[in-house]
Design a protein around this motif. Structure first.
Motif, mmCIF file in Angstrom:
data_model
loop_
_atom_site.group_PDB
_atom_site.id
_atom_site.type_symbol
_atom_site.label_atom_id
_atom_site.label_comp_id
_atom_site.label_asym_id
_atom_site.label_seq_id
_atom_site.Cartn_x
_atom_site.Cartn_y
_atom_site.Cartn_z
ATOM 1 N N GLU A 15 0.831 -1.206 0.000
ATOM 2 C CA GLU A 15 0.000 0.000 0.000
ATOM 3 C C GLU A 15 0.872 1.265 0.000
ATOM 4 N N VAL A 16 1.852 1.328 0.906
ATOM 5 C CA VAL A 16 2.727 2.515 0.963
ATOM 6 C C VAL A 16 3.547 2.618 -0.329
ATOM 7 N N SER A 17 4.017 1.487 -0.842
ATOM 8 C CA SER A 17 4.819 1.507 -2.072
ATOM 9 C C SER A 17 3.989 2.075 -3.230
ATOM 10 N N ARG A 18 2.719 1.677 -3.288
ATOM 11 C CA ARG A 18 1.843 2.186 -4.352
ATOM 12 C C ARG A 18 1.602 3.682 -4.170
ATOM 13 N N GLN A 19 1.393 4.113 -2.901
ATOM 14 C CA GLN A 19 1.177 5.549 -2.636
ATOM 15 C C GLN A 19 2.417 6.345 -3.045
ATOM 16 N N ILE A 20 3.597 5.807 -2.726
ATOM 17 C CA ILE A 20 4.828 6.535 -3.066
ATOM 18 C C ILE A 20 4.999 6.600 -4.576
ATOM 19 N N GLU A 21 4.677 5.514 -5.273
ATOM 20 C CA GLU A 21 4.776 5.553 -6.740
ATOM 21 C C GLU A 21 3.884 6.659 -7.301
ATOM 22 N N LEU A 22 2.655 6.760 -6.745
ATOM 23 C CA LEU A 22 1.707 7.776 -7.214
ATOM 24 C C LEU A 22 2.264 9.185 -6.990
ATOM 25 N N VAL A 23 2.786 9.419 -5.769
ATOM 26 C CA VAL A 23 3.339 10.732 -5.432
ATOM 27 C C VAL A 23 4.535 11.056 -6.342
ATOM 28 N N TYR A 24 5.295 10.022 -6.697
ATOM 29 C CA TYR A 24 6.510 10.246 -7.484
ATOM 30 C C TYR A 24 6.225 10.419 -8.974
ATOM 31 N N THR A 25 4.916 10.307 -9.364
ATOM 32 C CA THR A 25 4.571 10.609 -10.755
ATOM 33 C C THR A 25 3.956 12.008 -10.880
ATOM 34 N N THR A 26 3.934 12.785 -9.784
ATOM 35 C CA THR A 26 3.414 14.163 -9.860
ATOM 36 C C THR A 26 4.474 15.064 -10.498
ATOM 37 N N PRO A 27 4.034 16.191 -11.078
ATOM 38 C CA PRO A 27 4.996 17.127 -11.697
ATOM 39 C C PRO A 27 6.102 17.562 -10.730
ATOM 40 N N ASP A 28 5.781 17.649 -9.419
ATOM 41 C CA ASP A 28 6.798 18.071 -8.440
ATOM 42 C C ASP A 28 7.987 17.123 -8.440
ATOM 43 N N VAL A 29 7.707 15.840 -8.450
ATOM 44 C CA VAL A 29 8.800 14.860 -8.318
ATOM 45 C C VAL A 29 9.415 14.556 -9.693
ATOM 46 N N ILE A 203 10.180 22.162 -3.101
ATOM 47 C CA ILE A 203 8.857 21.824 -3.642
ATOM 48 C C ILE A 203 7.882 22.851 -3.086
ATOM 49 N N LEU A 204 7.065 23.411 -3.964
ATOM 50 C CA LEU A 204 6.057 24.396 -3.547
ATOM 51 C C LEU A 204 4.717 24.009 -4.152
ATOM 52 N N ASN A 205 3.716 23.844 -3.286
ATOM 53 C CA ASN A 205 2.341 23.619 -3.756
ATOM 54 C C ASN A 205 1.474 24.739 -3.189
ATOM 55 N N ALA A 206 1.107 25.689 -4.032
ATOM 56 C CA ALA A 206 0.254 26.810 -3.612
ATOM 57 C C ALA A 206 -1.115 26.620 -4.242
ATOM 58 N N GLY A 207 -2.148 26.429 -3.417
ATOM 59 C CA GLY A 207 -3.478 26.055 -3.915
ATOM 60 C C GLY A 207 -3.572 24.540 -3.925
ATOM 61 N N TYR A 208 -4.715 24.005 -3.450
ATOM 62 C CA TYR A 208 -4.818 22.546 -3.327
ATOM 63 C C TYR A 208 -5.049 21.896 -4.695
ATOM 64 N N ASP A 209 -4.273 20.835 -4.959
ATOM 65 C CA ASP A 209 -4.427 20.069 -6.203
ATOM 66 C C ASP A 209 -4.076 18.617 -5.871
ATOM 67 N N ASP A 210 -4.996 17.698 -6.204
ATOM 68 C CA ASP A 210 -4.762 16.273 -5.899
ATOM 69 C C ASP A 210 -3.476 15.733 -6.504
ATOM 70 N N HIS A 211 -3.105 16.259 -7.688
ATOM 71 C CA HIS A 211 -1.954 15.686 -8.400
ATOM 72 C C HIS A 211 -0.675 16.460 -8.066
ATOM 73 N N THR A 212 -0.414 16.550 -6.744
ATOM 74 C CA THR A 212 0.816 17.205 -6.293
ATOM 75 C C THR A 212 1.481 16.316 -5.250
ATOM 76 N N TYR A 213 2.748 16.618 -5.003
ATOM 77 C CA TYR A 213 3.512 15.875 -3.996
ATOM 78 C C TYR A 213 2.808 15.933 -2.642
ATOM 79 N N SER A 214 2.437 17.132 -2.201
ATOM 80 C CA SER A 214 1.945 17.250 -0.820
ATOM 81 C C SER A 214 0.548 16.667 -0.656
#
Ligand SMILES: C[S@@+](CC[C@H](N)C(=O)[O-])C[C@H]1O[C@@H](n2cnc3c(N)ncnc32)[C@H](O)[C@@H]1O
Length: 264
Positions: A15-29, A203-214
């Motif tokens: 589960e954590v590995s899948r979550q990390i993969e998802l986070v690591y496909t965001t434009p931030d990463v 890394i900067l996320n200003a304004g909420y967006d699901d497809h971001t690192y944070s």
């Protein structure tokens, strides 16, 4: 090694590995990997070891760069991360994957031109010991490129700053050294490396967006913190709901730090 490995509290399970993969496909990463690849400055034919290869995104990009005459090897202590990296390696040019720890790298001396490790050394118990292993497998004048977060750099807007402080303190339990970057250059020098470059990768996320690192980090943090530093499950849920509800007022930033050193 059977099952999953617990790393000072954070279990890199499926589960954590899948979550990390998802986070690591965001434009931030994706941008972070671009900066890392610039620092790596790989050439066709380079032999590269990725310590803590994780979901294999960087390894796949590096495989394109070194081409068929080069070699990309990835080691990791998590079977589920290696399984994810394996599906990626199947699709592209060859990446050799192996279940192994930074504490004991299963390769002969002077096997690699470059060793890279991003977001891994902060989970490692004995950083100096791991750097000895890195030095052993690097050819003379080979390079190591390391990237880690200093979790003291987090700036995260919240409607409840006291709760935010407790949640962030609790989340520091997920790794061995949440402030590794501030001492890493010293440890590299003591381990016989010459540090040639240090820079910050924000890394900067200003304004909420699901497809971001944070946004992805909210899920990982809220799943981890209950039971740590006195944070209860309902508080973790309220913390996450608060952040997701901030909309355009949402604000997050943190700093990763990048080190390049040479094994002279
Ligand atoms: C946050 S992920 C980063 C993955 C990858 N390096 C990246 O940046 O995409 C941390 C990874 O380090 C691995 N790891 C943690 N401790 C390790 C160790 N001592 N040796 C090798 N891998 C380790 C974990 O299993 C996990 O895959």
């Amino acid at each position: 090694m059977g099952g999953e490995v617990e790393v000072d509290g954070l279990r890199f399970d499926p589960e954590v590995s899948r979550q990390i993969e998802l986070v690591y496909t965001t434009p931030d990463v994706i941008e972070q990997r671009r900066v890392v690849r610039t620092a790596l400055a790989l050439r066709a034919g380079d032999r590269v070891l990725d310590v803590g290869v994780g979901p294999g995104l960087l390894a796949a990009e590096m495989a394109e760069e070194v081409g068929p005459s080069g070699r990309i090897c990835g080691i990791d202590i998590s079977e589920s991360m290696l399984a994810i990296a394996g599906t990626r390696a199947d699709a592209g040019p060859g990446v050799e994957l192996e279940l192994a720890s930074a504490a004991w790298i299963p390769h002969p001396a002077e096997s690699f031109d470059v060793v890279v490790s991003t977001q891994v050394f902060e989970y490692v118990d004995d950083v100096a010991g791991a750097l000895d292993e890195v030095r052993r497998v690097l050819r003379p004048a080979g390079r190591v490129v390391l990237l880690d977060t200093d979790w003291g750099s987090v700036v995260w807007r919240s409607s409840d700053d006291e709760r935010m402080g407790r949640v962030l303190t609790a989340f520091e339990d997920h790794l061995v050294d949440p402030h590794l970057p501030r001492t890493l250059a010293d440890v590299l020098v003591k381990s016989g490396f010459t540090v040639t470059h240090q820079s910050v990768v924000p890394i900067l996320n200003a304004g909420y967006d699901d497809h971001t690192y944070s946004a992805g980090l909210i899920d990982i943090v809220s799943a981890f913190v209950p039971g740590h530093a006195g944070v209860a499950e309902h508080e973790a849920r309220a913390w996450a709901d608060d952040l997701r509800g901030l909309g355009d007022s949402y604000f997050f930033s943190l700093n990763r730090y990048l080190f390049v050193a040479s094994a002279l």
